[in-house]
Write a protein that holds these residues in place. Structure first.
Motif, mmCIF file in Angstrom:
data_model
loop_
_atom_site.group_PDB
_atom_site.id
_atom_site.type_symbol
_atom_site.label_atom_id
_atom_site.label_comp_id
_atom_site.label_asym_id
_atom_site.label_seq_id
_atom_site.Cartn_x
_atom_site.Cartn_y
_atom_site.Cartn_z
ATOM 1 N N LEU A 22 0.829 -1.214 0.000
ATOM 2 C CA LEU A 22 0.000 0.000 0.000
ATOM 3 C C LEU A 22 0.861 1.261 0.000
ATOM 4 C CD1 LEU A 22 -2.955 -0.859 2.420
ATOM 5 C CD2 LEU A 22 -3.127 -0.192 0.023
ATOM 6 N N GLY A 54 -5.931 4.678 0.276
ATOM 7 C CA GLY A 54 -4.805 3.821 0.648
ATOM 8 C C GLY A 54 -4.167 4.275 1.941
ATOM 9 N N TYR A 57 -6.284 3.241 4.928
ATOM 10 C CA TYR A 57 -6.107 1.819 5.246
ATOM 11 C C TYR A 57 -4.760 1.555 5.909
ATOM 12 C CZ TYR A 57 -10.395 -0.100 3.328
ATOM 13 O OH TYR A 57 -11.702 -0.419 3.140
ATOM 14 N N THR A 58 -3.699 2.211 5.454
ATOM 15 C CA THR A 58 -2.396 1.993 6.092
ATOM 16 C C THR A 58 -2.424 2.468 7.539
ATOM 17 O OG1 THR A 58 -1.490 4.095 5.290
ATOM 18 C CG2 THR A 58 -1.052 2.136 3.963
ATOM 19 N N ALA A 60 -5.128 2.566 9.556
ATOM 20 C CA ALA A 60 -5.952 1.646 10.345
ATOM 21 C C ALA A 60 -5.217 0.335 10.625
ATOM 22 C CB ALA A 60 -7.268 1.387 9.621
ATOM 23 N N ILE A 61 -4.616 -0.231 9.605
ATOM 24 C CA ILE A 61 -3.909 -1.503 9.779
ATOM 25 C C ILE A 61 -2.635 -1.294 10.591
ATOM 26 C CG2 ILE A 61 -2.745 -3.386 8.566
ATOM 27 C CD1 ILE A 61 -4.808 -2.929 6.274
ATOM 28 N N ALA A 131 -13.972 3.295 1.844
ATOM 29 C CA ALA A 131 -13.026 3.928 2.775
ATOM 30 C C ALA A 131 -13.414 3.670 4.222
ATOM 31 C CB ALA A 131 -12.949 5.424 2.510
ATOM 32 N N SER A 134 -12.278 0.702 6.508
ATOM 33 C CA SER A 134 -10.951 0.692 7.122
ATOM 34 C C SER A 134 -11.043 0.812 8.643
ATOM 35 C CB SER A 134 -10.102 1.829 6.553
ATOM 36 O OG SER A 134 -10.635 3.086 6.928
ATOM 37 N N ILE A 137 -12.071 -2.647 9.933
ATOM 38 C CA ILE A 137 -10.983 -3.611 9.749
ATOM 39 C C ILE A 137 -9.865 -3.349 10.753
ATOM 40 C CG2 ILE A 137 -9.143 -4.334 8.165
ATOM 41 C CD1 ILE A 137 -11.219 -3.882 5.882
ATOM 42 N N GLY A 138 -9.421 -2.106 10.856
ATOM 43 C CA GLY A 138 -8.333 -1.780 11.781
ATOM 44 C C GLY A 138 -8.693 -2.055 13.225
#
Length: 157
Positions: A22, A54, A57-58, A60-61, A131, A134, A137-138
């Motif tokens: 990502l 992107g 997401y980076t 959150a993860i 979006a 995220s 998910i995170g």
């Protein structure tokens, strides 16, 4: 190595690779956009929005991986003065509280997504759920990592 520790390590490695991809994609997109704008006076429609998604997401993860590595913010001065048994109990309590906060975030983000997730993004015309997921998910990953950390504190690995 097998069992929950191997599962946690495998999940973390997979997420680290995903984050690397990502970040590489975001970097490539931004460099491409800068070159297109300043050299060719043009752009790729929607690329800014895609890079932003992107990045979300980076974040959150990456936050979930910080929980997995116990790199979240904490002040351990007084905890480190306690006996080992008390430290373990306080570590379990800390992980339980972080898990509770992340569970609440997942719960309320589901409500939020249900009410606003179908709205379209301005440029890409994708539903906002792309979006907004995220957050779920995170926080779900952080919750799982907290449970695995609690298990590690209570039974070892």
């Amino acid at each position: 190595m097998s069992g929950p520790g191997a599962m946690e390590t495998g999940l973390s490695r997979m997420l680290e690779r995903l984050l690397a991809l990502l970040l590489l994609a975001i970097f490539g997109t931004v460099v491409l956009l800068v070159i297109l704008r300043y050299v060719f006076n043009t752009t790729v429609v929607g690329a800014n929005e895609a890079a932003l998604i992107g990045f979300v997401y980076t974040t959150a993860i990456g936050g979930a991986l910080a929980v997995a590595r116990r790199e979240h913010i904490e002040i351990r001065y007084f905890v480190d003065l306690m006996p080992a048994g008390v430290q373990r109990v306080l570590d379990i309590l800390q992980l339980a509280l972080v898990a509770l906060v992340n569970f609440a975030i997942v719960w309320y983000s589901i409500v939020w997504i249900a009410s606003t997730g179908s709205y379209l993004m301005p440029t890409l015309q994708l539903p906002q759920i792309v979006a907004q997921l995220s957050v779920c998910i995170g926080s779900s990953l952080a919750f799982v990592y907290c449970l695995l950390g609690i298990r590690r504190c209570t039974v070892g690995d």
